[in-house]
Scaffold this active site. Structure first.
Site, short mmCIF file in Angstrom:
data_model
loop_
_atom_site.label_atom_id
_atom_site.label_comp_id
_atom_site.label_asym_id
_atom_site.label_seq_id
_atom_site.Cartn_x
_atom_site.Cartn_y
_atom_site.Cartn_z
N HIS A 199 0.82 -1.22 0.00
CA HIS A 199 0.00 0.00 0.00
C HIS A 199 0.85 1.26 0.00
CE1 HIS A 199 -3.16 -2.94 0.80
NE2 HIS A 199 -3.86 -2.11 0.07
N ARG A 306 -10.46 3.76 -2.93
CA ARG A 306 -10.02 3.04 -1.72
C ARG A 306 -10.39 3.88 -0.50
NH1 ARG A 306 -5.22 1.54 -5.15
NH2 ARG A 306 -5.02 -0.72 -5.05
N ARG A 342 -15.47 1.60 -3.05
CA ARG A 342 -15.22 0.34 -2.37
C ARG A 342 -15.40 0.55 -0.87
NH1 ARG A 342 -9.47 -2.64 -2.68
NH2 ARG A 342 -8.84 -1.00 -1.26
N GLU A 441 -10.73 -11.13 -5.32
CA GLU A 441 -9.31 -11.03 -4.96
C GLU A 441 -8.88 -12.16 -4.02
OE1 GLU A 441 -8.53 -7.29 -3.00
OE2 GLU A 441 -10.44 -7.32 -1.96
N ASN A 464 -3.77 -7.67 -7.02
CA ASN A 464 -2.72 -7.57 -5.99
C ASN A 464 -2.93 -8.64 -4.93
OD1 ASN A 464 -2.10 -5.27 -7.39
ND2 ASN A 464 -3.08 -3.88 -5.94
N ASP A 465 -4.16 -8.72 -4.45
CA ASP A 465 -4.44 -9.73 -3.42
C ASP A 465 -4.66 -11.10 -4.03
OD1 ASP A 465 -4.24 -8.48 -0.92
OD2 ASP A 465 -6.08 -7.37 -1.32
N ARG A 475 2.36 -9.88 -0.40
CA ARG A 475 2.56 -8.85 -1.43
C ARG A 475 3.48 -7.72 -0.97
NH1 ARG A 475 -3.38 -5.93 -1.71
NH2 ARG A 475 -2.30 -4.05 -2.34
N CYS A 512 -8.72 -3.96 -11.28
CA CYS A 512 -8.28 -2.74 -10.59
C CYS A 512 -6.98 -2.97 -9.83
CB CYS A 512 -9.37 -2.20 -9.67
SG CYS A 512 -9.81 -3.34 -8.36
C1 PEP Z 1 -6.13 -5.56 -5.14
O1 PEP Z 1 -6.02 -6.31 -4.17
O2 PEP Z 1 -5.71 -5.84 -6.28
C2 PEP Z 1 -6.74 -4.23 -4.98
C3 PEP Z 1 -7.00 -3.48 -6.02
O3 PEP Z 1 -7.00 -3.80 -3.74
P1 PEP Z 1 -5.86 -3.28 -2.73
O4 PEP Z 1 -4.59 -3.09 -3.51
O5 PEP Z 1 -6.38 -2.02 -2.14
O6 PEP Z 1 -5.78 -4.41 -1.74
MG MG Z 2 -7.10 -5.94 -2.33
#
Ligand code: PEP
Ligand code: MG
Length: 591
Positions: A199, A306, A342, A441, A464-465, A475, A512
């Site tokens: 993040h 977010r 979200r 995710e 990402n998740d 991650r 996303c």
């Molecule tokens: C993800 O997990 O890909 C996502 C877009 O959410 P975040 O990066 O905020 O966990």
């Molecule tokens: Mg995520």
């Protein structure tokens, strides 16, 4: 020249998370870890150290009072009363005097002293055969953490006070630390820890501050005042660069600027392939301040807001009115393009004060996101009401994060309907037909996409998740970053499955996660049938460039080859080869 000492250049390779080439002096921050760094002090420094301690105590006291008030408003007095015990600890003169005596005696900084004294008290209490007293041990540990954070927070204040442009060098920065960076003076940051989808990396991109993370030991290599050259796209850092190196990068920076200004010309052009296939580009935002950059960079609408950053930035819980204002501002700024809000994606890695659960050993698998919202319905309903009220602007949509089973979607929808009924009773307007979507995710959600589909209007792939949870790779951990593979066959198959389910059910699928913002991977996603890409505004021009230079038919062929492949490296090579052929400039401005 005789007598002049020049430090020799040291080159390091980390993970480039936010592009840009800069050269400035280094400003080293005190590591913000839970482990206290020990530093000897002189007898003259003792009063200063005591003042630091007293000030941290006052801030801690004020914060706990503030949190107590917030928690009482949101969750009720019963939950808020646990903070009485915390106040008792922070006001305990015996404890405080003990710390001060040790600072004077041992002539070391307050942090390690505080930790030793607190551990002694906590251990003593933990052994007592009285459940009330033994629970106080946890209070002492909690409060100590908070005092330590306030002591460490001074380094961030110090960062804000700097008068000259610099590169911040830190062991790690939390997302909220990054969010509070003052761009006028902080020209870049580099850290020991971190990875491309952490993040903190996301915030760096949002703020458009060049950044390289995961350097392992930059805080040991760079000293305060050293000159540091950073290439944020390539993840390269040169400490005390030579004259030749600075000149080489001056030329590279000019080349990058040229490409970036050419891409800026695409702003009003449609994100359409050469054979006429449209792939809308929307924006991921964390802060309202980013709204202006969305249209300016040629994106249309918000694919991911977010909202947890509203909470992190303010260090307290924004109420319904404050949230409403934020959502309305976002809706108005994008009208008529959609704005996907979200719901809170808070977890132990980024919880606001008062909601931390220090006992979670594995916060990424813990009480977070939709789970936390469902277990704190008042907190959740406050947000749902704010989103619903904002939905009189009909471009607003709602999306649930980290869904792992269908029941969570159903429970969230039940609470949403409850809020709708309450608003109707009070005569407050909202959009009855607000579109509801869910993040995909977690692998379990991807694999039951067909079961979730009847409850939602769209899916948004949070790669990402999805990669983190599918591959069991943290991650945010630079030590396993080499195992974090967006082109792993498991990921490609999951995306393929979700898209097919989505098409069969007449839904819309966005990506996303960071994969959508990786120019080399965009043709693969398009070929797999993804409908929309949501990326940080700064990435929109390069993504549009790739789309406009691509034939949709080539993307489909690439996806077919990828699905028939058996190796992540092979798929990655196919993706890179295509970009090399159609848009080689991409490699100049991204890693
Ligand atoms: C993800 O997990 O890909 C996502 C877009 O959410 P975040 O990066 O905020 O966990
Ligand atoms: Mg995520």
């Amino acid at each position: 020249m005789a007598g002049e000492y020049t430090k020799s250049e040291v080159a390091l390779k980390g993970i480039g998370v936010s592009p840009g080439i800069v050269v400035f002096k280094a400003l080293l921050l005190t590591p913000q870890t839970d482990k206290a760094v020990q530093r000897s002090i002189t007898p003259e420094e003792v009063p200063l150290e005591i003042v630091r301690f007293e000030e941290a105590l006052i801030s801690t006291h004020d914060q706990i009072k503030h949190i107590q008030k917030q928690v009482s408003e949101v969750l009720g007095d019963e939950h808020a009363s646990i903070f009485d015990a915390h106040i008792l600890v922070v006001d305990d003169r015996t404890f405080i005097e003990d710390v001060i005596r040790s600072i004077k005696k041992e002539l070391i900084n307050v942090e390690p002293v505080l930790q030793t004294v607190a551990n002694r008290y906590a251990d003593m209490l933990a052994q007592v055969q009285d459940s009330y007293l033994s629970e106080r041990a946890a209070d002492i540990r909690d409060v100590t953490k908070r005092i330590m954070a306030n002591l460490a927070g001074e380094s961030l204040d110090q960062m804000k006070q700097i008068k000259e442009p610099c590169v911040v060098v830190a062991h790690d920065l939390s997302p909220s630390d990054t969010a509070s960076i003052d761009k006028t003076n902080v020209k870049a940051f580099i850290t020991d820890l971190g990875s491309s989808t952490s993040h903190t990396a996301i915030m760096a991109k949002a703020l458009e501050v060049p950044a390289v993370v995961g350097l392992h030991n930059i805080t040991a290599v760079a000293s305060h005042g050293d000159t540091v050259l950073i290439d944020g796209a390539k993840g390269l850092v040169f400490v005390n660069p030579s004259e030749e190196r600075i000149e080489e990068y001056r030329i590279k920076a000019a080349g990058q600027e040229q490409i970036i200004s050419e891409l800026a010309q695409l702003r009003d052009k449609p994100p359409e392939t050469k054979d006429g296939y449209l792939v809308p580009i929307t924006a991921n935002i964390e802060l309202l301040a980013e709204l202006d950059g969305v249209d300016a960079r040629g994106a249309k609408g918000i694919g991911l807001f977010r909202t947890e950053f509203l909470f992190l930035g303010s260090k307290s819980l924004p109420g319904e009115e404050e949230q409403l204002e934020a959502y309305v501002e976002a809706a108005k700024s994008q009208d008529p393009s959609p704005v996907v809000i979200r719901t809170l994606d808070l977890g132990a890695d980024k919880l606001p004060a008062g909601f931390e659960n220090p006992d979670e050993l594995n916060p990424f698998l813990g009480d977070r996101a939709i789970r936390l919202c469902l277990s704190h319905p008042e907190l959740f309903k406050t947000q749902l009401r704010a989103i619903l009220r904002a939905s009189v602007h009909e471009n607003i949509r709602i999306m649930y994060p980290m869904v792992s089973c269908v029941q969570e979607v159903m429970d969230a929808n039940t609470l949403l309907r409850q809020c709708m009924m309450e608003l109707s009773k009070s005569g407050i307007a909202f959009n009855q037909d607000i579109q509801i979507g869910t993040m995909i995710e977690v692998p379990s959600a991807a694999l039951i996409a067909d079961i979730i589909a009847p409850h939602v209007s769209f899916f948004s792939l949070g790669t990402n998740d999805l990669i983190q949870y599918t591959m069991a790779v943290d991650r945010g951990n630079e030590n396993v970053a080499h195992l974090y593979k967006p082109t792993h066959m498991a990921i490609i198959r999951l995306i393929d499955y979700v898209v097919k389910v989505s098409q069969k059910n007449g839904l819309w699928t966005c990506v996303c996660g960071q994969m959508a913002a990786s120019p080399q991977l965009v043709p693969l996603l398009i070929g797999l049938g993804v409908d929309e890409l949501s990326v940080s505004p700064s990435q929109a021009p390069v993504i549009k460039d790739v789309i406009r230079k691509l034939y949709y038919s080539d993307a489909v062929e690439l996806a077919q080859k990828a699905l028939n492949s058996s190796s992540s490296e092979h798929v990655q090579q196919l993706c890179y080869d295509l970009i090399e052929k159609i848009a080689p400039e991409v490699f100049e401005i991204s890693g």
